[in-house]
Design a protein around this motif. Structure first.
Motif, PDB file in Angstrom:
ATOM      1  N   THR A  55     -17.566 -30.078  -6.631  1.00 20.34           N
ATOM      2  CA  THR A  55     -17.412 -28.663  -6.954  1.00 20.34           C
ATOM      3  C   THR A  55     -17.139 -28.480  -8.453  1.00 20.34           C
ATOM      4  O   THR A  55     -16.352 -29.229  -9.032  1.00 20.34           O
ATOM      5  CB  THR A  55     -16.226 -28.088  -6.149  1.00 20.34           C
ATOM      6  OG1 THR A  55     -16.460 -28.334  -4.763  1.00 20.34           O
ATOM      7  CG2 THR A  55     -16.058 -26.595  -6.405  1.00 20.34           C
ATOM      8  N   ALA A 106     -20.757 -23.823  -1.315  1.00 22.55           N
ATOM      9  CA  ALA A 106     -19.874 -24.368  -0.279  1.00 22.55           C
ATOM     10  C   ALA A 106     -18.583 -23.569  -0.196  1.00 22.55           C
ATOM     11  O   ALA A 106     -18.352 -22.663  -0.991  1.00 22.55           O
ATOM     12  CB  ALA A 106     -19.554 -25.823  -0.600  1.00 22.55           C
ATOM     13  N   THR A 107     -17.767 -23.933   0.773  1.00 21.62           N
ATOM     14  CA  THR A 107     -16.437 -23.337   0.884  1.00 21.62           C
ATOM     15  C   THR A 107     -15.543 -24.288   1.674  1.00 21.62           C
ATOM     16  O   THR A 107     -16.040 -25.171   2.367  1.00 21.62           O
ATOM     17  CB  THR A 107     -16.493 -21.952   1.576  1.00 21.62           C
ATOM     18  OG1 THR A 107     -15.189 -21.368   1.550  1.00 21.62           O
ATOM     19  CG2 THR A 107     -16.941 -22.061   3.013  1.00 21.62           C
ATOM     20  N   GLN A 108     -14.241 -24.106   1.549  1.00 21.56           N
ATOM     21  CA  GLN A 108     -13.311 -24.899   2.356  1.00 21.56           C
ATOM     22  C   GLN A 108     -13.143 -24.230   3.714  1.00 21.56           C
ATOM     23  O   GLN A 108     -13.211 -22.999   3.824  1.00 21.56           O
ATOM     24  CB  GLN A 108     -11.948 -25.006   1.659  1.00 21.56           C
ATOM     25  CG  GLN A 108     -11.996 -25.672   0.303  1.00 21.56           C
ATOM     26  CD  GLN A 108     -12.508 -27.098   0.368  1.00 21.56           C
ATOM     27  OE1 GLN A 108     -12.005 -27.921   1.133  1.00 21.56           O
ATOM     28  NE2 GLN A 108     -13.525 -27.399  -0.425  1.00 21.56           N
ATOM     29  N   TYR A 113      -9.833 -33.975  -3.591  1.00 23.46           N
ATOM     30  CA  TYR A 113     -10.846 -32.987  -3.194  1.00 23.46           C
ATOM     31  C   TYR A 113     -10.322 -31.578  -3.514  1.00 23.46           C
ATOM     32  O   TYR A 113      -9.115 -31.352  -3.571  1.00 23.46           O
ATOM     33  CB  TYR A 113     -11.120 -33.053  -1.683  1.00 23.46           C
ATOM     34  CG  TYR A 113     -11.935 -34.225  -1.194  1.00 23.46           C
ATOM     35  CD1 TYR A 113     -12.090 -35.378  -1.960  1.00 23.46           C
ATOM     36  CD2 TYR A 113     -12.558 -34.182   0.052  1.00 23.46           C
ATOM     37  CE1 TYR A 113     -12.834 -36.455  -1.473  1.00 23.46           C
ATOM     38  CE2 TYR A 113     -13.301 -35.253   0.541  1.00 23.46           C
ATOM     39  CZ  TYR A 113     -13.435 -36.384  -0.222  1.00 23.46           C
ATOM     40  OH  TYR A 113     -14.165 -37.433   0.262  1.00 23.46           O
ATOM     41  N   THR A 114     -11.247 -30.624  -3.610  1.00 21.93           N
ATOM     42  CA  THR A 114     -10.843 -29.241  -3.860  1.00 21.93           C
ATOM     43  C   THR A 114      -9.958 -28.707  -2.736  1.00 21.93           C
ATOM     44  O   THR A 114      -9.138 -27.828  -2.968  1.00 21.93           O
ATOM     45  CB  THR A 114     -12.074 -28.331  -4.056  1.00 21.93           C
ATOM     46  OG1 THR A 114     -13.093 -28.717  -3.146  1.00 21.93           O
ATOM     47  CG2 THR A 114     -12.592 -28.418  -5.471  1.00 21.93           C
ATOM     48  N   ASP A 160     -14.433 -29.360   2.948  1.00 22.96           N
ATOM     49  CA  ASP A 160     -15.677 -28.613   2.765  1.00 22.96           C
ATOM     50  C   ASP A 160     -16.388 -28.376   4.109  1.00 22.96           C
ATOM     51  O   ASP A 160     -16.440 -29.271   4.959  1.00 22.96           O
ATOM     52  CB  ASP A 160     -16.622 -29.381   1.835  1.00 22.96           C
ATOM     53  CG  ASP A 160     -16.001 -29.667   0.478  1.00 22.96           C
ATOM     54  OD1 ASP A 160     -14.896 -30.258   0.439  1.00 22.96           O
ATOM     55  OD2 ASP A 160     -16.607 -29.314  -0.540  1.00 22.96           O
ATOM     56  N   THR A 180     -19.174 -30.811   5.743  1.00 24.18           N
ATOM     57  CA  THR A 180     -18.575 -32.079   6.155  1.00 24.18           C
ATOM     58  C   THR A 180     -17.706 -31.859   7.393  1.00 24.18           C
ATOM     59  O   THR A 180     -17.724 -32.666   8.330  1.00 24.18           O
ATOM     60  CB  THR A 180     -17.755 -32.673   4.989  1.00 24.18           C
ATOM     61  OG1 THR A 180     -18.604 -32.758   3.849  1.00 24.18           O
ATOM     62  CG2 THR A 180     -17.234 -34.058   5.322  1.00 24.18           C
ATOM     63  N   GLU A 239     -17.424 -22.112  -3.448  1.00 19.95           N
ATOM     64  CA  GLU A 239     -17.514 -23.234  -4.388  1.00 19.95           C
ATOM     65  C   GLU A 239     -18.981 -23.566  -4.622  1.00 19.95           C
ATOM     66  O   GLU A 239     -19.838 -23.257  -3.795  1.00 19.95           O
ATOM     67  CB  GLU A 239     -16.801 -24.470  -3.807  1.00 19.95           C
ATOM     68  CG  GLU A 239     -15.325 -24.242  -3.580  1.00 19.95           C
ATOM     69  CD  GLU A 239     -14.586 -25.495  -3.109  1.00 19.95           C
ATOM     70  OE1 GLU A 239     -15.148 -26.607  -3.199  1.00 19.95           O
ATOM     71  OE2 GLU A 239     -13.445 -25.348  -2.651  1.00 19.95           O
ATOM     72  N   TYR A 296     -21.550 -26.825  -5.768  1.00 19.80           N
ATOM     73  CA  TYR A 296     -21.698 -28.248  -6.082  1.00 19.80           C
ATOM     74  C   TYR A 296     -22.655 -28.408  -7.258  1.00 19.80           C
ATOM     75  O   TYR A 296     -23.670 -27.697  -7.356  1.00 19.80           O
ATOM     76  CB  TYR A 296     -22.297 -29.008  -4.902  1.00 19.80           C
ATOM     77  CG  TYR A 296     -21.438 -29.094  -3.666  1.00 19.80           C
ATOM     78  CD1 TYR A 296     -20.090 -28.727  -3.670  1.00 19.80           C
ATOM     79  CD2 TYR A 296     -21.990 -29.560  -2.471  1.00 19.80           C
ATOM     80  CE1 TYR A 296     -19.329 -28.825  -2.514  1.00 19.80           C
ATOM     81  CE2 TYR A 296     -21.238 -29.660  -1.313  1.00 19.80           C
ATOM     82  CZ  TYR A 296     -19.908 -29.284  -1.337  1.00 19.80           C
ATOM     83  OH  TYR A 296     -19.161 -29.376  -0.187  1.00 19.80           O
TER      84      TYR A 296
END
Ligand code: ARG
Length: 253
Positions: A102, A120-122, A149-150, A186, A189, A212, A214
């Motif tokens: 990110t 992306a996002t968490q 990681y973020t 993320d 994943t 986010e 990448y």
């Protein structure tokens, strides 16, 4: 004496020609791009028997291979801890990092980023019977994140205590075994882990976790490589290559 000068001149001229051809004295042009990754992040990078490059497979690995091919070069993958990638770029151990990474301001101080290639996002992974419905419900729960990681940055900023693990699989195992209540990671994943482990589900909170992007990281000032990467990414974004890879690796793994 005159003859000697002529011979010397010829020798120097020949040396100059040979040097010109082989780039001796200057920096030898490598025909490989050494990509660093952390192959613990499906569907972007993971270890597989028959990967796209050696034992490495995933969306990022396919992108890395294509970037090299577009530039008449070969891609090499070096697997390391996610935390080590930025340092490896800075000290020249790798040319670029492709790791579902990110874009973050604090990372931008250390490396240069390509154009973004994935949004992306968490999200939160919880047990199916969990009562967690939004990020603030994590307040009194045991939270697991992955080091560097973020997801870890997000939870830290929210001010909740957490435990961090080296690998996503370790954090998820902790969740499966009932030793933690929620894993923040993320979305793509997370989806993989939920597919692979019975009894888990994903909880989203778009308000709490911002979007986010990448991108690929290179050494600060390495515009030559960054231009190559960006051109290739632009092409893969506009001709649908990256969208197709997303479908291929998320559905058919
Ligand atoms: N997107 C997150 C970050 O940039 C997680 C990336 C993890 N990537 C990996 N290859 N392990 O921090």
């Amino acid at each position: 004496m005159k003859k000697m000068t002529k011979v010397m001149a010829t020798v120097i001229a020949m040396a100059m020609i040979i040097c010109g051809l082989t780039a001796c004295g200057g920096e030898a042009k490598s025909n490989t791009i050494k990509f660093g990754t952390n192959a613990e992040f499906p569907p972007f990078e993971f270890v597989a028997a028959n990967g796209v490059i050696g034992q490495f497979d995933g969306i990022d690995i396919a992108i890395a291979k294509q970037i090299a091919e577009d530039n008449g070069m070969t891609a090499e993958i070096e697997n390391m801890e996610f935390d080590s990638l930025l340092i490896a770029i800075q000290n020249g151990q790798i040319d670029a990092a492709i790791a579902g990474m990110t874009i973050k301001e604090e990372r931008k101080e250390k490396v240069d980023f390509s154009i973004p290639y994935y949004q992306a996002t968490q999200v939160m992974i919880v047990k199916e019977d969990s009562d967690i419905q939004k990020a603030s419900d994590m307040a009194d729960k045991k939270i697991c994140v992955i080091q560097g990681y973020t997801g870890e940055i997000c939870v830290k900023e929210m001010g909740y205590p957490y435990e961090s693990f080296k690998k996503g699989t370790e954090a998820v195992l902790e969740l499966v075994n009932g030793k933690c209540d929620v894993v923040v990671i993320d979305a793509a994943t997370a989806k993989k882990y939920v597919q692979d482990n019975a009894g888990l589900k994903i909880v989203e909170d778009a308000e709490a976790f911002e979007g986010e992007e990448y991108a690929i990281a290179v050494k600060k000032g390495n515009t030559e490589l960054l231009d190559k990467i960006n051109k290739s990414l632009e092409k893969m974004l506009s001709d649908g290559t990256i969208a197709d890879l997303g479908i291929k690796y998320s559905v058919a793994e």
